[in-house]
Enzyme design. Structure first.
Site, PDB file in Angstrom:
ATOM      1  N   GLY A  91       0.885  -1.163   0.000  1.00  7.65           N
ATOM      2  CA  GLY A  91       0.000   0.000   0.000  1.00  7.65           C
ATOM      3  C   GLY A  91       0.916   1.202   0.000  1.00  7.65           C
ATOM      4  O   GLY A  91       1.884   1.246   0.771  1.00  7.65           O
ATOM      5  N   TYR A 104      -6.952  -4.510  -9.306  1.00  6.73           N
ATOM      6  CA  TYR A 104      -7.455  -4.304  -7.949  1.00  6.73           C
ATOM      7  C   TYR A 104      -8.734  -5.084  -7.688  1.00  6.73           C
ATOM      8  O   TYR A 104      -9.610  -5.157  -8.553  1.00  6.73           O
ATOM      9  CB  TYR A 104      -7.799  -2.827  -7.740  1.00  6.73           C
ATOM     10  CG  TYR A 104      -6.632  -1.875  -7.790  1.00  6.73           C
ATOM     11  CD1 TYR A 104      -5.476  -2.097  -7.032  1.00  6.73           C
ATOM     12  CD2 TYR A 104      -6.700  -0.708  -8.551  1.00  6.73           C
ATOM     13  CE1 TYR A 104      -4.426  -1.191  -7.059  1.00  6.73           C
ATOM     14  CE2 TYR A 104      -5.659   0.204  -8.578  1.00  6.73           C
ATOM     15  CZ  TYR A 104      -4.518  -0.043  -7.840  1.00  6.73           C
ATOM     16  OH  TYR A 104      -3.494   0.861  -7.865  1.00  6.73           O
ATOM     17  N   TYR A 105      -8.834  -5.620  -6.488  1.00  9.41           N
ATOM     18  CA  TYR A 105     -10.075  -6.205  -5.982  1.00  9.41           C
ATOM     19  C   TYR A 105     -10.309  -5.525  -4.643  1.00  9.41           C
ATOM     20  O   TYR A 105     -10.066  -6.104  -3.577  1.00  9.41           O
ATOM     21  CB  TYR A 105      -9.940  -7.733  -5.857  1.00  9.41           C
ATOM     22  CG  TYR A 105      -9.790  -8.374  -7.220  1.00  9.41           C
ATOM     23  CD1 TYR A 105     -10.896  -8.899  -7.889  1.00  9.41           C
ATOM     24  CD2 TYR A 105      -8.564  -8.386  -7.875  1.00  9.41           C
ATOM     25  CE1 TYR A 105     -10.774  -9.436  -9.166  1.00  9.41           C
ATOM     26  CE2 TYR A 105      -8.431  -8.918  -9.151  1.00  9.41           C
ATOM     27  CZ  TYR A 105      -9.538  -9.440  -9.783  1.00  9.41           C
ATOM     28  OH  TYR A 105      -9.414  -9.967 -11.045  1.00  9.41           O
ATOM     29  N   ALA A 148       8.703   2.244  -6.387  1.00 11.12           N
ATOM     30  CA  ALA A 148       9.865   3.143  -6.471  1.00 11.12           C
ATOM     31  C   ALA A 148       9.506   4.553  -5.984  1.00 11.12           C
ATOM     32  O   ALA A 148      10.283   5.200  -5.268  1.00 11.12           O
ATOM     33  CB  ALA A 148      10.386   3.193  -7.897  1.00 11.12           C
ATOM     34  N   ASP A 155       7.308   5.420  -3.825  1.00  8.79           N
ATOM     35  CA  ASP A 155       7.166   5.453  -2.367  1.00  8.79           C
ATOM     36  C   ASP A 155       8.545   5.442  -1.705  1.00  8.79           C
ATOM     37  O   ASP A 155       8.769   6.116  -0.696  1.00  8.79           O
ATOM     38  CB  ASP A 155       6.334   4.262  -1.888  1.00  8.79           C
ATOM     39  CG  ASP A 155       4.968   4.234  -2.560  1.00  8.79           C
ATOM     40  OD1 ASP A 155       4.425   5.325  -2.841  1.00  8.79           O
ATOM     41  OD2 ASP A 155       4.458   3.137  -2.829  1.00  8.79           O
TER      42      ASP A 155
HETATM   43  O1  KDG Z   1       3.024   2.980  -5.089  1.00  2.85           O
HETATM   44  C1  KDG Z   1       2.888   1.579  -5.059  1.00  2.85           C
HETATM   45  C2  KDG Z   1       1.456   1.279  -4.755  1.00  2.85           C
HETATM   46  O2  KDG Z   1       0.690   1.661  -5.851  1.00  2.85           O
HETATM   47  C3  KDG Z   1       1.223  -0.170  -4.473  1.00  2.85           C
HETATM   48  O3  KDG Z   1       2.004  -0.611  -3.384  1.00  2.85           O
HETATM   49  C4  KDG Z   1      -0.203  -0.549  -4.227  1.00  2.85           C
HETATM   50  O4  KDG Z   1      -1.101   1.125  -2.835  1.00  2.85           O
HETATM   51  C5  KDG Z   1      -1.136   0.558  -3.888  1.00  2.85           C
HETATM   52  C6  KDG Z   1      -2.107   0.987  -4.897  1.00  2.85           C
HETATM   53  O5  KDG Z   1      -3.133   1.525  -4.480  1.00  2.85           O
HETATM   54  O6  KDG Z   1      -1.868   0.811  -6.073  1.00  2.85           O
END
Ligand code: KDG
Length: 317
Positions: free
Chosen positions: A33, A103-104, A256, A258
């Site tokens: 996240g 995404y789910y 990267a 983050d």
């Molecule tokens: O910056 C990386 C994030 O995008 C990944 O870890 C997952 O938080 C995330 C998302 O919402 O995409």
């Protein structure tokens, strides 16, 4: 507390082989996240970080909170919701340059966050509040929760750092994304957009033109990231460019940005020069791309120093 952040962390499934996801039959389960990626990155460098969120009252929720806690991030502000599940996400690594995410997470526990989940005293004791453009995209109440956190930060002179982290899949429309992201950006002290994100928000312009758009709203520091090239910084007084570190083989580019944010924030906490803070962001961003996973590559101090010295040609990596 040095940095408090607010956002969704998910159970993440990373295929063990490259190629289209439809052919992937084996995954390794990780957690990721954007906001906890930053909190963990800073923690590895020795900073106290805290995370505000909601997870489902389910096995993934319990495992991911234990994981984030195990990394040393304060999880006292993470609640379990027994009405909604923990969000999931799958990665598709077609090759190292072409990575997709699925995404789910619609209706997830984190998307139920609301202003009442933000505690004023928790924000007030931090030096920085870090927010991204992912959380406000999750739901109207999440957008309001981010606004509430920023309002408390402003009341208590907590510096607000905003990484737009634009995820088009999460927004209802481009208009809504632009309006809400610009509203948050206008309240931030520091913004960390990618050049393509600045273009998304403001249309075609020069780098200095993008910086002006943010600075005129009261932002004190704008760092425009140009991926593997490096990053440009702008304040009202000065600007500069810090080139990135060359990487022989990118394994997984996700995370990267983050890592970059964690590096820059740590530099600001140490009152490094802007050049040094951005260089550290570049270094951590580069290191993260060499490892599969969004947080697994985040370095501790020793690894970071070794990487920077190796790049200077001082020691072997
Ligand atoms: O910056 C990386 C994030 O995008 C990944 O870890 C997952 O938080 C995330 C998302 O919402 O995409």
């Amino acid at each position: 507390m040095d940095v408090v952040t607010i956002g969704e962390t998910m159970a993440m499934f990373s295929p063990t082989a490259t190629g289209k996801m439809r052919y992937a039959s084996q995954y390794s389960r990780k957690f990721a996240g954007a906001e906890t990626n930053v909190a963990i990155g800073l923690r590895r460098l020795g900073y106290q970080t805290g995370w505000i969120s909601k997870v489902g009252s389910d096995e993934f929720g319990k495992a991911l909170v234990a994981f984030v806690r195990g990394e040393g991030v304060d999880v006292s502000q993470v609640q379990e919701d027994n009405q909604a599940p923990t969000g999931l996400y799958f990665k598709e690594i077609r090759n190292e340059q072409e990575v997709y995410v699925y995404y789910y997470r619609a209706g997830s526990a984190a998307s139920k966050m609301a202003p009442s989940d933000i505690k004023e005293a928790y924000i007030a004791q931090a030096a920085y509040l870090h927010v991204t453009g992912i959380t406000p995209a999750l739901s109207d109440t999440c957008f309001e929760a981010v606004q509430q956190a920023i309002a408390y930060a402003k009341q208590h002179q907590v510096q607000v750092i905003f990484d737009p982290n634009i995820r088009e899949k999460l927004w209802d429309s481009k208009e809504q994304a632009k309006e809400r992201l610009l509203q948050i950006a206008s309240q931030a002290d520091i913004v960390l957009p990618g050049v393509s994100e600045a273009r998304y928000l403001f249309g075609e312009s020069s780098l200095a033109g993008y910086a002006q758009q943010f600075l005129k709203n009261g932002t004190k520091l704008v760092i425009l990231k140009e991926g593997s090239k490096g990053a440009h910084f702008f304040t009202n007084d000065r600007s500069g460019f810090v080139p990135s570190y060359p990487i022989e083989r990118v394994v997984d580019p996700i995370g990267a940005g983050d890592g970059f944010a964690a590096g820059v924030i740590s530099g600001l906490l140490e009152a490094l020069s802007l050049e040094e803070a951005v260089a550290r962001g570049n270094a951590i961003g580069a290191i993260v791309t060499t490892v599969n996973g969004d947080v697994e590559g985040l370095p501790d101090r020793e690894e970071l120093t070794r990487f920077i010295q190796a790049e200077k040609g001082d020691v072997d990596r």
